[in-house]
Design a protein around this motif. Structure first.
Motif, PDB file in Angstrom:
ATOM      1  N   ARG A  79     -10.827   0.046  29.876  1.00  0.00           N
ATOM      2  CA  ARG A  79     -10.863  -1.307  30.408  1.00  0.00           C
ATOM      3  C   ARG A  79      -9.624  -2.048  29.897  1.00  0.00           C
ATOM      4  N   PHE A  80      -9.141  -3.010  30.684  1.00  0.00           N
ATOM      5  CA  PHE A  80      -7.922  -3.730  30.340  1.00  0.00           C
ATOM      6  C   PHE A  80      -8.146  -5.234  30.490  1.00  0.00           C
ATOM      7  N   ALA A  81      -7.561  -5.995  29.572  1.00  0.00           N
ATOM      8  CA  ALA A  81      -7.708  -7.460  29.611  1.00  0.00           C
ATOM      9  C   ALA A  81      -6.498  -8.119  28.992  1.00  0.00           C
ATOM     10  N   ASP A  82      -6.446  -9.439  29.104  1.00  0.00           N
ATOM     11  CA  ASP A  82      -5.395 -10.255  28.503  1.00  0.00           C
ATOM     12  C   ASP A  82      -4.023  -9.837  29.030  1.00  0.00           C
ATOM     13  N   LEU A  83      -3.925  -9.733  30.343  1.00  0.00           N
ATOM     14  CA  LEU A  83      -2.728  -9.184  30.981  1.00  0.00           C
ATOM     15  C   LEU A  83      -1.573 -10.178  30.987  1.00  0.00           C
ATOM     16  N   VAL A  84      -0.393  -9.701  30.586  1.00  0.00           N
ATOM     17  CA  VAL A  84       0.846 -10.473  30.643  1.00  0.00           C
ATOM     18  C   VAL A  84       1.951  -9.520  31.074  1.00  0.00           C
ATOM     19  N   VAL A  85       2.804  -9.938  32.009  1.00  0.00           N
ATOM     20  CA  VAL A  85       3.921  -9.115  32.452  1.00  0.00           C
ATOM     21  C   VAL A  85       5.104  -9.343  31.519  1.00  0.00           C
ATOM     22  N   SER A  86       5.740  -8.258  31.079  1.00  0.00           N
ATOM     23  CA  SER A  86       6.905  -8.375  30.197  1.00  0.00           C
ATOM     24  C   SER A  86       8.052  -9.081  30.908  1.00  0.00           C
ATOM     25  N   ASN A  87       8.999  -9.575  30.129  1.00  0.00           N
ATOM     26  CA  ASN A  87      10.123 -10.331  30.690  1.00  0.00           C
ATOM     27  C   ASN A  87      10.919  -9.525  31.701  1.00  0.00           C
ATOM     28  N   ASP A  88      11.051  -8.199  31.467  1.00  0.00           N
ATOM     29  CA  ASP A  88      11.823  -7.352  32.385  1.00  0.00           C
ATOM     30  C   ASP A  88      10.971  -6.771  33.503  1.00  0.00           C
ATOM     31  N   SER A  89       9.686  -7.141  33.530  1.00  0.00           N
ATOM     32  CA  SER A  89       8.727  -6.703  34.561  1.00  0.00           C
ATOM     33  C   SER A  89       8.425  -5.209  34.523  1.00  0.00           C
ATOM     34  N   ASN A  90       8.826  -4.512  33.455  1.00  0.00           N
ATOM     35  CA  ASN A  90       8.574  -3.079  33.370  1.00  0.00           C
ATOM     36  C   ASN A  90       7.227  -2.731  32.757  1.00  0.00           C
TER      37      ASN A  90
ATOM     38  N   ARG B 136      -6.351  -2.792  25.584  1.00  0.00           N
ATOM     39  CA  ARG B 136      -7.120  -1.711  26.191  1.00  0.00           C
ATOM     40  C   ARG B 136      -8.355  -1.445  25.347  1.00  0.00           C
ATOM     41  N   GLU B 137      -9.481  -1.336  26.025  1.00  0.00           N
ATOM     42  CA  GLU B 137     -10.740  -0.980  25.379  1.00  0.00           C
ATOM     43  C   GLU B 137     -11.183   0.360  25.940  1.00  0.00           C
TER      44      GLU B 137
END
Length: 574
Positions: free
Chosen positions: A125-136, A142-143
């Motif tokens: 499972r995935f949470a607290d999503l943020v895209v990195s500055n370079d979008s990579n 991850r749980e």
């Protein structure tokens, strides 16, 4: 205007029907900003509660990002939160059914999964999503759920193109949250904590150097925190200062990491943060000049304060909404979710300075005349052991009816869930259902509730099942003493932890005439082996460690004392 009808309290006719309430409304959550575009999450009851990411463009048009049946909702810590992230038009989100991460299609086609399918042996499972500055990368928590042991929680980097394996950059603690990258891209921060703490008991704030090209972390450093200091919402200011909210002063106040030291930005007897039941809530944002825009309230009115990182308040904007959540700056405007005592939650875009606003989306299209709505009064009242508690009191209100003056109204006492949570003064149709029929209502923030400082929050430790119950009874007695409630017509209700309080009030005390519990807790020992990881040790502080305090668990579980039940109680479970 026609004369009011004389009718006993509790018998008044009202346009706020049960059908009207059960029609439901949208759940509005998780505002995000990407350039001039604004996004939010809608939980839609007509689609069985499916969560849809909505994009609102600068031209005023709106579009759904995730098509049915995709459901942008996650289950990390079971309560989830921060289920999607957006950068430069690309949207990434967790899907409820398989908990995989998906990338939306910019051409309007089908979204594409960027993480693998769950297996019989394990599920991620995935949470607290943020895209990195370079979008990579997607920076996230991850749980990993395993067949043979407790779930593993880790900080992870997920390649946004789905081309590689998930990279774990921190592990070993029981829980993580708030992985954030600074604007220069070379540093990250995060929060961690361990059993038996909940994040509002205590957690640690870390920072480290970050190589975005390789996705590697080095020079980890503990900034602040511990087992008795709670940190929430760490963010990097535009100038690279690490800003966060800490309760070290006894209240959740703005602080910063500067010159190798933790320094307060504000020291006020006011909570500017809240309990992290879900990921990613936002109580402040940064303005273009690097100062903080902080949500606040004064005298029951909403306002947004502009505060420099040196702690000077340079301006503030008064807004219509007494309840404010999800604060995000867009140029000279601010977007947030707001509500009042007489209006439902809505996503709004307000002008900083004037406070004038435009509603981008309302949670409800129900139109009610305000004259049927009871406006709450904030009250504070004495309770047991020289304590005090807080509540919102709602008087019976209906323009068509009045009592003959010979009686006082019946009173409904409401106990909120959590118990580490709080009720607020936002419009609640279930409350107005009763007040418009001639009932008084008191919605209680008992000891242990948030929003009144750390000492008040910690007062429930070791006393759950006692002080919460005492405070609900004290609220009723206080209003009876003021002549605003009939001592013989008192009712109580609550859900989950509030249901536990209700059951205890009706079993261990003889004060209420009737009660209702919704998925309430009657046996505390079920928590020992039958709950999820996040709150599996929650009762260690609220009651005591088990089995050392086994007798206390027995004594505070009403199921063992059903012969003492003092009045009728309806039980709604499931």
């Amino acid at each position: 205007m026609p004369a009011k009808k004389i009718s006993p309290y509790g018998s008044w006719e009202s346009p706020i029907s049960a059908d009207l309430i059960t029609e439901g409304g949208l759940r509005l959550e998780q505002v995000r900003v990407d350039g001039s575009d604004v996004y939010w999450l809608e939980g839609r009851p007509e689609e069985s509660g499916r969560y849809v990411i909505v994009k609102r463009s600068a031209d005023g048009s709106s579009v759904d990002v995730n098509a049915a049946p995709l459901n942008a909702r996650n289950a990390v810590h079971e309560y989830g939160g921060s289920a999607y992230a957006v950068r430069e038009g690309d949207v990434y989100f967790a899907n409820w059914d398989d908990q995989r991460l998906y990338k939306s299609a910019s051409d309007g086609g089908d979204a594409v999964a960027i993480t693998g399918e769950p297996t019989i042996e394990r599920g991620d499972r995935f949470a607290d999503l943020v895209v990195s500055n370079d979008s990579n990368w997607l920076l996230c928590v991850r749980e990993r759920h395993n067949e043979d042991r407790e779930a593993d929680n880790e900080l992870a980097l997920v390649p946004t193109d789905g081309s590689g394996d998930v990279r774990i950059i921190a592990s070993g603690h029981d829980f993580y949250s708030s992985l954030r990258q600074n604007s220069a891209g070379d540093k990250i921060c995060w929060l961690s904590w361990d059993h038996s703490n909940m994040p509002w008991d205590g957690c640690e704030l870390w920072m480290a150097d970050f190589d975005a090209t390789s996705g590697s972390v080095s020079n980890e450093q503990l900034v602040t925190g511990g087992t008795d200091v709670s940190i929430v919402q760490p963010e990097w200011a535009p100038d690279g200062t690490l800003v966060f909210i800490s309760d070290e002063s006894g209240w959740w106040n703005l602080s910063k990491w500067s010159g190798g030291k933790v320094k307060p930005v504000l020291t006020e007897e006011k909570d500017h943060g809240g309990p992290a039941w879900a990921f990613g809530f936002s109580t402040y944002s940064f303005l273009e000049d690097g100062s903080v825009l902080l949500k606040d309230s004064k005298d029951g009115k909403g306002r947004l304060r502009m505060i420099t990182l040196h702690g000077q308040e340079v301006a503030h904007t008064n807004v219509e909404h007494s309840s404010i959540a999800e604060v995000h700056v867009v140029g000279s405007d601010v977007v947030y979710i707001g509500a009042t005592a007489t209006s439902a939650a809505e996503v709004v875009r307000a002008s900083l300075g004037s406070g004038s606003y435009k509603t981008l989306k309302s949670s409800s299209d129900i139109e009610l005349d305000d004259v049927y709505l009871s406006v709450p009064e904030a009250i504070t009242f004495p309770s047991t052991d020289d304590g005090e508690a807080h509540a919102f009191y709602y008087a019976p209100t209906n323009p068509d009816f009045e009592s003959d003056g010979t009686e006082t109204p019946p009173l409904l006492v409401i106990s909120h869930g959590g118990p580490t949570s709080a009720t607020n003064s936002s419009l609640s149709l279930p409350v107005q259902f009763w007040t418009s029929r001639g009932f008084a209502v008191v919605d209680v923030n008992y000891r242990g509730s948030t929003g009144h400082g750390k000492a008040f929050r910690d007062a429930l430790k070791g006393m759950w099942g006692v002080y919460d119950t005492d405070d609900c009874i004290a609220a009723a007695d206080y209003l009876v003493g003021r002549g605003q409630a009939d001592t013989n017509r008192l009712a109580i209700k609550g859900g989950s932890a509030g249901g536990y309080t209700t059951i205890n009030a009706l079993t261990f005390h003889d004060r209420f005439a009737v009660g209702a519990t919704y998925y309430g807790i009657a046996d505390l020992t079920v928590f020992i082996d039958d709950t999820h990881k996040y709150e599996s040790r929650y009762l260690d502080s609220l009651i005591g460690p088990y089995p050392e305090t086994k007798q206390l668990y027995h004594d505070r579980s009403a199921i063992n004392f059903t012969d003492q039940l003092s009045c009728p109680m309806i039980i709604l479970q499931g």
